[in-house]
Design a protein around this motif. Structure first.
Motif, PDB file in Angstrom:
ATOM      1  N   PRO A 170     -32.040  -9.298 -11.187  1.00 24.88           N
ATOM      2  CA  PRO A 170     -32.908 -10.616 -11.602  1.00 24.88           C
ATOM      3  C   PRO A 170     -33.051 -11.602 -10.042  1.00 24.88           C
ATOM      4  CG  PRO A 170     -30.977 -10.215 -13.067  1.00 24.88           C
ATOM      5  CD  PRO A 170     -30.779  -9.141 -11.924  1.00 24.88           C
ATOM      6  N   GLU A 171     -32.113 -11.302  -9.126  1.00 25.96           N
ATOM      7  CA  GLU A 171     -32.397 -12.282  -7.998  1.00 25.96           C
ATOM      8  C   GLU A 171     -33.748 -11.802  -7.302  1.00 25.96           C
ATOM      9  OE1 GLU A 171     -29.458  -8.918  -7.051  1.00 25.96           O
ATOM     10  OE2 GLU A 171     -29.606 -10.337  -8.610  1.00 25.96           O
ATOM     11  N   ASP A 172     -34.255 -10.332  -7.508  1.00 23.96           N
ATOM     12  CA  ASP A 172     -35.261  -9.882  -6.871  1.00 23.96           C
ATOM     13  C   ASP A 172     -36.649 -10.441  -7.192  1.00 23.96           C
ATOM     14  OD1 ASP A 172     -33.581  -8.530  -5.502  1.00 23.96           O
ATOM     15  OD2 ASP A 172     -33.832  -6.553  -6.320  1.00 23.96           O
ATOM     16  N   LYS A 173     -36.459 -11.253  -8.525  1.00 23.10           N
ATOM     17  CA  LYS A 173     -37.692 -11.987  -8.838  1.00 23.10           C
ATOM     18  C   LYS A 173     -38.103 -12.858  -8.035  1.00 23.10           C
ATOM     19  CE  LYS A 173     -40.000 -12.262 -11.937  1.00 23.10           C
ATOM     20  NZ  LYS A 173     -41.317 -11.558 -12.131  1.00 23.10           N
ATOM     21  N   ILE A 174     -36.942 -13.448  -7.076  1.00 21.08           N
ATOM     22  CA  ILE A 174     -37.354 -14.473  -5.933  1.00 21.08           C
ATOM     23  C   ILE A 174     -37.641 -13.583  -4.687  1.00 21.08           C
ATOM     24  CG2 ILE A 174     -36.426 -16.343  -4.714  1.00 21.08           C
ATOM     25  CD1 ILE A 174     -36.932 -17.116  -7.593  1.00 21.08           C
ATOM     26  N   PHE A 175     -36.498 -12.758  -4.325  1.00 22.83           N
ATOM     27  CA  PHE A 175     -36.664 -12.048  -3.108  1.00 22.83           C
ATOM     28  C   PHE A 175     -37.593 -11.073  -2.950  1.00 22.83           C
ATOM     29  CE2 PHE A 175     -32.162 -13.812  -3.336  1.00 22.83           C
ATOM     30  CZ  PHE A 175     -32.157 -14.619  -1.935  1.00 22.83           C
ATOM     31  N   GLY A 176     -38.039 -10.471  -3.945  1.00 25.77           N
ATOM     32  CA  GLY A 176     -39.074  -9.316  -4.115  1.00 25.77           C
ATOM     33  C   GLY A 176     -40.283  -9.978  -3.674  1.00 25.77           C
ATOM     34  N   LEU A 177     -40.423 -11.429  -3.387  1.00 25.16           N
ATOM     35  CA  LEU A 177     -41.798 -11.982  -3.173  1.00 25.16           C
ATOM     36  C   LEU A 177     -41.466 -12.995  -1.682  1.00 25.16           C
ATOM     37  CD1 LEU A 177     -42.477 -13.416  -6.636  1.00 25.16           C
ATOM     38  CD2 LEU A 177     -43.718 -11.620  -5.450  1.00 25.16           C
ATOM     39  N   PHE A 178     -40.455 -12.631  -1.069  1.00 28.63           N
ATOM     40  CA  PHE A 178     -40.168 -13.554   0.062  1.00 28.63           C
ATOM     41  C   PHE A 178     -41.128 -13.185   1.122  1.00 28.63           C
ATOM     42  CE2 PHE A 178     -35.962 -15.094   1.702  1.00 28.63           C
ATOM     43  CZ  PHE A 178     -35.934 -16.180   0.789  1.00 28.63           C
ATOM     44  N   ALA A 179     -41.856 -11.910   1.380  1.00 28.06           N
ATOM     45  CA  ALA A 179     -42.696 -11.808   2.571  1.00 28.06           C
ATOM     46  C   ALA A 179     -43.989 -12.508   2.220  1.00 28.06           C
ATOM     47  CB  ALA A 179     -43.032 -10.469   2.603  1.00 28.06           C
ATOM     48  N   LEU A 180     -44.154 -12.805   1.038  1.00 31.13           N
ATOM     49  CA  LEU A 180     -45.371 -13.784   0.976  1.00 31.13           C
ATOM     50  C   LEU A 180     -45.202 -15.365   0.939  1.00 31.13           C
ATOM     51  CD1 LEU A 180     -46.880 -11.548  -2.144  1.00 31.13           C
ATOM     52  CD2 LEU A 180     -47.395 -11.445   0.536  1.00 31.13           C
ATOM     53  N   MET A 181     -44.092 -15.698   1.098  1.00 27.95           N
ATOM     54  CA  MET A 181     -43.628 -16.892   1.000  1.00 27.95           C
ATOM     55  C   MET A 181     -43.613 -17.669   2.502  1.00 27.95           C
ATOM     56  SD  MET A 181     -40.505 -17.224  -1.906  1.00 27.95           S
ATOM     57  CE  MET A 181     -40.656 -16.552  -3.210  1.00 27.95           C
ATOM     58  N   SER A 182     -43.863 -19.181   2.562  1.00 26.70           N
ATOM     59  CA  SER A 182     -43.749 -19.839   3.893  1.00 26.70           C
ATOM     60  C   SER A 182     -42.221 -19.719   4.487  1.00 26.70           C
ATOM     61  CB  SER A 182     -44.318 -21.099   3.869  1.00 26.70           C
ATOM     62  OG  SER A 182     -43.300 -21.909   2.840  1.00 26.70           O
ATOM     63  N   ASP A 183     -42.144 -19.796   5.656  1.00 30.53           N
ATOM     64  CA  ASP A 183     -40.975 -19.864   6.411  1.00 30.53           C
ATOM     65  C   ASP A 183     -40.078 -20.845   6.044  1.00 30.53           C
ATOM     66  OD1 ASP A 183     -41.582 -17.756   7.997  1.00 30.53           O
ATOM     67  OD2 ASP A 183     -42.424 -18.993   9.828  1.00 30.53           O
TER      68      ASP A 183
ATOM     69  N   ASP B 295     -40.026 -22.168   2.808  1.00 27.27           N
ATOM     70  CA  ASP B 295     -39.516 -22.108   1.619  1.00 27.27           C
ATOM     71  C   ASP B 295     -38.587 -21.166   1.638  1.00 27.27           C
ATOM     72  OD1 ASP B 295     -41.192 -23.864   0.502  1.00 27.27           O
ATOM     73  OD2 ASP B 295     -42.282 -22.708  -0.627  1.00 27.27           O
ATOM     74  N   ARG B 296     -38.607 -20.095   2.450  1.00 30.86           N
ATOM     75  CA  ARG B 296     -37.614 -19.034   2.861  1.00 30.86           C
ATOM     76  C   ARG B 296     -36.407 -19.599   3.150  1.00 30.86           C
ATOM     77  NH1 ARG B 296     -41.231 -14.159   5.114  1.00 30.86           N
ATOM     78  NH2 ARG B 296     -41.873 -15.846   6.701  1.00 30.86           N
ATOM     79  N   GLU B 297     -36.342 -20.575   4.112  1.00 33.27           N
ATOM     80  CA  GLU B 297     -35.260 -21.062   4.586  1.00 33.27           C
ATOM     81  C   GLU B 297     -34.540 -22.215   3.478  1.00 33.27           C
ATOM     82  OE1 GLU B 297     -32.489 -21.947   7.275  1.00 33.27           O
ATOM     83  OE2 GLU B 297     -34.141 -20.520   7.503  1.00 33.27           O
ATOM     84  N   ALA B 298     -35.190 -22.793   2.581  1.00 35.59           N
ATOM     85  CA  ALA B 298     -34.814 -23.566   1.572  1.00 35.59           C
ATOM     86  C   ALA B 298     -34.088 -22.769   0.722  1.00 35.59           C
ATOM     87  CB  ALA B 298     -35.756 -24.364   1.122  1.00 35.59           C
ATOM     88  N   ILE B 299     -34.618 -21.385   0.433  1.00 41.54           N
ATOM     89  CA  ILE B 299     -33.847 -20.604  -0.891  1.00 41.54           C
ATOM     90  C   ILE B 299     -32.787 -20.001  -0.243  1.00 41.54           C
ATOM     91  CG2 ILE B 299     -34.449 -18.528  -2.181  1.00 41.54           C
ATOM     92  CD1 ILE B 299     -37.538 -19.258  -2.202  1.00 41.54           C
TER      93      ILE B 299
ATOM     94  N   ARG C  71     -31.379 -22.808  -6.499  1.00 39.30           N
ATOM     95  CA  ARG C  71     -31.992 -23.359  -5.212  1.00 39.30           C
ATOM     96  C   ARG C  71     -33.548 -23.261  -5.070  1.00 39.30           C
ATOM     97  NH1 ARG C  71     -28.079 -19.776  -2.470  1.00 39.30           N
ATOM     98  NH2 ARG C  71     -29.605 -18.315  -2.252  1.00 39.30           N
ATOM     99  N   PHE C  72     -34.156 -22.057  -5.915  1.00 36.18           N
ATOM    100  CA  PHE C  72     -35.508 -21.927  -5.779  1.00 36.18           C
ATOM    101  C   PHE C  72     -35.991 -23.236  -6.734  1.00 36.18           C
ATOM    102  CE2 PHE C  72     -39.444 -20.550  -7.468  1.00 36.18           C
ATOM    103  CZ  PHE C  72     -40.015 -20.241  -6.549  1.00 36.18           C
ATOM    104  N   ALA C  73     -35.314 -23.490  -7.673  1.00 34.17           N
ATOM    105  CA  ALA C  73     -35.868 -24.655  -8.733  1.00 34.17           C
ATOM    106  C   ALA C  73     -35.832 -25.902  -7.903  1.00 34.17           C
ATOM    107  CB  ALA C  73     -35.092 -24.832 -10.094  1.00 34.17           C
ATOM    108  N   ALA C  74     -34.695 -26.294  -7.289  1.00 35.41           N
ATOM    109  CA  ALA C  74     -34.595 -27.645  -6.677  1.00 35.41           C
ATOM    110  C   ALA C  74     -35.382 -27.466  -5.585  1.00 35.41           C
ATOM    111  CB  ALA C  74     -33.130 -27.524  -6.033  1.00 35.41           C
ATOM    112  N   LEU C  75     -35.979 -26.730  -4.885  1.00 35.49           N
ATOM    113  CA  LEU C  75     -37.132 -26.645  -3.857  1.00 35.49           C
ATOM    114  C   LEU C  75     -38.185 -26.924  -4.537  1.00 35.49           C
ATOM    115  CD1 LEU C  75     -38.393 -25.699  -1.236  1.00 35.49           C
ATOM    116  CD2 LEU C  75     -38.453 -23.392  -2.172  1.00 35.49           C
ATOM    117  N   GLN C  76     -38.708 -26.662  -5.568  1.00 36.91           N
ATOM    118  CA  GLN C  76     -39.744 -27.001  -6.233  1.00 36.91           C
ATOM    119  C   GLN C  76     -39.854 -28.477  -6.581  1.00 36.91           C
ATOM    120  OE1 GLN C  76     -41.916 -24.518  -5.917  1.00 36.91           O
ATOM    121  NE2 GLN C  76     -40.294 -23.116  -5.516  1.00 36.91           N
ATOM    122  N   VAL C  77     -38.523 -28.953  -6.972  1.00 35.81           N
ATOM    123  CA  VAL C  77     -38.315 -30.442  -7.242  1.00 35.81           C
ATOM    124  C   VAL C  77     -38.697 -31.312  -5.893  1.00 35.81           C
ATOM    125  CG1 VAL C  77     -36.886 -32.415  -7.870  1.00 35.81           C
ATOM    126  CG2 VAL C  77     -37.017 -30.275  -9.262  1.00 35.81           C
TER     127      VAL C  77
END
Length: 625
Positions: A319-332, A334-338, A351-357
């Motif tokens: 399940p965690e790979d729904k986030i990390f499987g897209l890491f290479a396409l995210m900004s630095d 966002d990756r740092e915040a996650i 962590r991902f949800a709080a980042l969006q807030v």
């Protein structure tokens, strides 16, 4: 980027250089021997270590001190020229891992390695499909090049994926095995067995009959392969400079797929459209293909929430790979915040949800949240934090169901705050209008499938209609025209007129009359919208939209006489609210610590800012937990 640099050229230090940096530091500190074993008296002072992407050193050993302790008085030479590391040209493999066990024996660099059967078959097809010199000497494959059991190493490598796949000269996509499947060609069927080897490279693109049915049917059949459904392949394809696909004993290029599957090609070839409509699996693959092309052609980094919502239907094993499987396409940022790679689903998703807030994306994120979109067992997620593994199986997102958005909160601005800390351990506070309370709810959690493979809409309709008729019988309906209200509810008020129209639809001018005609057709078990790429008439358009809108939801009436389509876990006593800044209403449930977000809803008569006109509904701050 320095002036005059060509952005299409690979970095001076390739991804592979970083991947093998630790090995090189251990091997290259001798002025004489490239593969020095530390016993050479010419070895200069050096430390052996593995260099991680953040600059830290792991497993560091002082080789100089070790040598000096056993070779006192020996003369040590000094290197006078800098060491230059040049990474070799390499290719990267993209494939589906498949199911364990990892019991297939490989010989890699004269050492035994155990992996899965899918990797073995992919490597064999890669070896068989190209003559010497036609592909790179070095191939990067994640199952071999990353220690999957070491989370620290995996985190480091996940953060290198952007450089690894963009630095590869070619990304080779193995679409997997085919066995026992048929392709109709004229009056014949071609049956295929599993392929262990490959045919001639670019056999399809070299053909002088690209319009032959075999070619485009094979392209469409490739869409049914699991590769088009997996999350990890998204960044692998999006970052690739050159892609070559292996399928059914052939190697073909991205240009060949595009010549068949691009939107212009589909519009120009009715036979392509008909082939696409043959199965839901093919249609899903085609939609995912279009998403992949959209991501690949995006200019710059895509918003992380937009990216994950666009790929909501792609699957993962962990399940965690729904986030990390897209890491290479995210900004630095966002990756740092996650944060680092972790197997704690609660931590990663929160962590991902709080980042969006913090980024001001709360309202858009809530479309993917709520109790109605949950699949993880034994995982305690706050109701406002989306479960990204449940998106593909949950009902359609109402706010994006039609091109022209609803406007339930009018022009009101969102007011959202994280509670307790920057990760929202106390929930999130949202400002909203408390509209109404659910009085009755009719659910259909499952329904038998029709011959078209769709849930039987009559099962939904009959239960919903009975609940609506009871509301009317009691004289509690707020609507002037009850029949039209019910007909429009089943459509979520999308009648395919104006900018809501699509190329294959017909406008629904009289919803009540069209509803009655569609109901007769449903009861007669006539065509339910599977029209094979042809234009739908008004009745078929109604059937198609009603299935998309109503199936998977419950029917609710409120205490003041409204009707709505609500989450399939909504209960009597739940409250309907409009969160300021949102385009649709939501259902929430009062608990001791605040409110649980149940999910999004459609309430007929409250979708276009009507609630803001009521003076008896002052804005209220509630905490979603």
């Amino acid at each position: 980027m320095p002036p005059g640099t060509n952005s299409n050229e690979p970095d001076e230090v390739h991804a592979l250089s970083q991947a093998i940096a630790g090995l090189l530091t251990a091997q290259s500190s001798c002025a004489i021997h490239e593969q020095c074993d530390s016993s050479c008296p010419g070895r200069i002072g050096a430390r052996r270590y593995r260099l991680m992407p953040d600059g830290t050193r792991r497993d560091e050993v002082d080789q100089r001190a070790q040598w000096a302790a056993t070779n006192a008085g020996a003369k040590v030479s000094v290197r006078t020229e800098p060491l230059v590391i040049v990474a070799p040209v390499y290719g990267a493999l993209s494939y589906c891992w498949g199911q364990p066990p990892d019991d297939i024996k490989f010989l890699c660099n004269n050492k035994v390695f155990y992996g899965r059967a899918s990797l073995e078959r992919a490597l064999k097809r890669l070896r068989a499909g190209f003559k010497p010199g036609q592909r790179e000497e070095y191939i990067w494959a994640d199952a071999i090049c990353i220690n999957q059991k070491d989370l620290v190493e995996k985190d480091a490598q996940v953060r290198l994926m952007e450089r690894i796949y963009s630095g590869a000269a070619t990304v080779y996509v193995d679409l997997g095995d085919i066995e026992g499947q048929d392709i109709p060609v004229g009056n014949y069927n071609l049956r295929f067995s599993a392929f262990g080897g490959m045919g001639a490279q670019d056999e399809l693109t070299e053909s002088d009959q690209l319009g032959h049915p075999f070619h485009y049917m094979m392209a469409f059949q490739s869409l049914s392969q699991p590769w088009f459904t997996r999350t990890w392949i998204i960044q692998e394809l999006a970052l690739a400079r050159t892609v070559k696909y292996m399928f059914r004993g052939n190697v073909f290029t991205q240009a060949h797929l595009d010549s068949i599957l691009s939107k212009p090609a589909m519009v120009a070839n009715p036979s392509y459209q008909q082939e696409l409509m043959r199965s839901n699996i093919t249609m899903r693959g085609y939609m995912n293909y279009q998403k992949l092309q959209s991501i690949k052609n995006h200019n710059g980094k895509m918003d992380s929430l937009q990216l994950i919502q666009l790929t909501r239907d792609f699957a993962v094993t962990n399940p965690e790979d729904k986030i990390f499987g897209l890491f290479a396409l995210m900004s630095d940022a966002d990756r740092e915040a996650i944060g680092p790679y972790s197997r704690s689903i609660e931590q990663v998703y929160r962590r991902f949800a709080a980042l969006q807030v913090r980024r001001g994306r709360t309202i858009t994120m809530l479309d993917s949240a709520g109790l109605q979109r949950r699949s993880q067992q034994g995982v305690s997620l706050p109701s406002w934090v989306p479960d990204w593994t449940a998106q593909g199986k949950s009902p359609k997102v109402i706010s994006t169901l039609r091109p022209v958005p609803y406007s339930a909160s009018g022009a009101a601005q969102a007011n959202v705050q994280l509670v307790s800390d920057i990760t929202g351990t106390g929930g999130i506070s949202v400002r909203c209008l408390m509209l109404d309370t659910i009085d009755t709810v009719a659910h259909v959690h499952t329904a038998p499938l029709t011959r078209t493979g769709q849930p039987d809409f009559l099962v939904f309709h009959d239960k919903f209609r009975a609940a609506f008729d009871e509301l009317v019988r009691r004289g509690k309906s707020v609507y002037v025209n009850n029949e039209e209200a019910f007909a429009r509810l089943l459509l979520m008020d999308d009648m395919y007129t104006g900018r809501n129209a699509i190329i294959y639809s017909s406008p629904i001018v009289d919803p009540a009359a069209t509803y009655r005609a569609a109901l007769v057709a449903w009861r007669d078990r006539r065509d339910e919208g599977n029209i094979g790429g042809k234009k739908m008439d008004t009745m078929q358009t109604y059937q198609m939209q009603a299935r998309a809108a109503a199936v998977g939801r419950g029917f609710a009436t409120t205490q003041t006489g409204y009707i709505g389509l609500v989450p399939n876990c909504a209960q009597v006593g739940d409250q309907v609210v409009v969160i300021l800044g949102a385009t649709v209403p939501y259902v929430v449930r009062k608990v001791q610590s605040g409110y649980l977000l149940v999910g999004d809803a459609f309430v007929h008569g409250l979708m276009y800012g009507e609630a803001l006109e009521r003076r008896d509904l002052p804005p209220t701050d509630v905490v979603l937990v």
